[in-house]
Design a protein around this motif. Sequence first.
Motif, short mmCIF file in Angstrom:
data_model
loop_
_atom_site.label_atom_id
_atom_site.label_comp_id
_atom_site.label_asym_id
_atom_site.label_seq_id
_atom_site.Cartn_x
_atom_site.Cartn_y
_atom_site.Cartn_z
N ILE A 1 0.84 -1.19 0.00
CA ILE A 1 0.00 0.00 0.00
C ILE A 1 0.88 1.24 0.00
O ILE A 1 2.04 1.20 0.39
N ALA A 2 0.33 2.33 -0.42
CA ALA A 2 1.05 3.61 -0.43
C ALA A 2 1.15 4.16 0.99
O ALA A 2 0.32 3.83 1.85
N PRO A 3 2.15 4.99 1.25
CA PRO A 3 2.29 5.56 2.59
C PRO A 3 1.04 6.29 3.08
O PRO A 3 0.68 6.19 4.26
N GLU A 4 0.36 6.99 2.19
CA GLU A 4 -0.86 7.70 2.59
C GLU A 4 -1.93 6.74 3.11
O GLU A 4 -2.64 7.04 4.07
N GLU A 5 -2.05 5.60 2.48
CA GLU A 5 -3.00 4.58 2.92
C GLU A 5 -2.56 4.00 4.26
O GLU A 5 -3.39 3.75 5.14
N ALA A 6 -1.27 3.78 4.43
CA ALA A 6 -0.76 3.27 5.70
C ALA A 6 -1.07 4.24 6.84
O ALA A 6 -1.48 3.83 7.93
N LEU A 7 -0.91 5.53 6.58
CA LEU A 7 -1.22 6.54 7.60
C LEU A 7 -2.70 6.52 7.96
O LEU A 7 -3.07 6.62 9.13
N ARG A 8 -3.56 6.39 6.96
CA ARG A 8 -5.00 6.35 7.21
C ARG A 8 -5.36 5.14 8.06
O ARG A 8 -6.12 5.24 9.03
N ILE A 9 -4.82 3.98 7.72
CA ILE A 9 -5.10 2.76 8.49
C ILE A 9 -4.59 2.91 9.92
O ILE A 9 -5.27 2.52 10.88
N ALA A 10 -3.41 3.49 10.08
CA ALA A 10 -2.84 3.68 11.41
C ALA A 10 -3.72 4.62 12.25
O ALA A 10 -3.95 4.36 13.43
N GLU A 11 -4.20 5.70 11.64
CA GLU A 11 -5.11 6.60 12.35
C GLU A 11 -6.35 5.86 12.81
O GLU A 11 -6.77 5.99 13.96
N GLU A 12 -6.97 5.12 11.90
CA GLU A 12 -8.18 4.36 12.24
C GLU A 12 -7.91 3.37 13.37
O GLU A 12 -8.75 3.18 14.25
#
Length: 70
Positions: A1-12
């Motif tokens: 996954i792209a870093p932006e997606e990783a950040l979103r998942i981590a936030e969730e």
Amino acid sequence: IAPEEALRIAEEHLISQGHDKDTVEDAWRVWHYMTHASDVNREDMTYCITFRFADGSEAYVFLTPEGTVR
């Protein structure tokens, strides 16, 4: 996954673990795509995402390259 997606998942993930949504969204964050030093063949890549909150505390989320929280 792209870093932006990783950040979103981590936030969730942090929000699902009881962190306040606004606090998570306002946190300073940095991500690394890395392996542990013992993984000399670089076979176990991991996103390590650090959230630093306004009060100075930190939270860490580790994700597989596919986006699964470890």
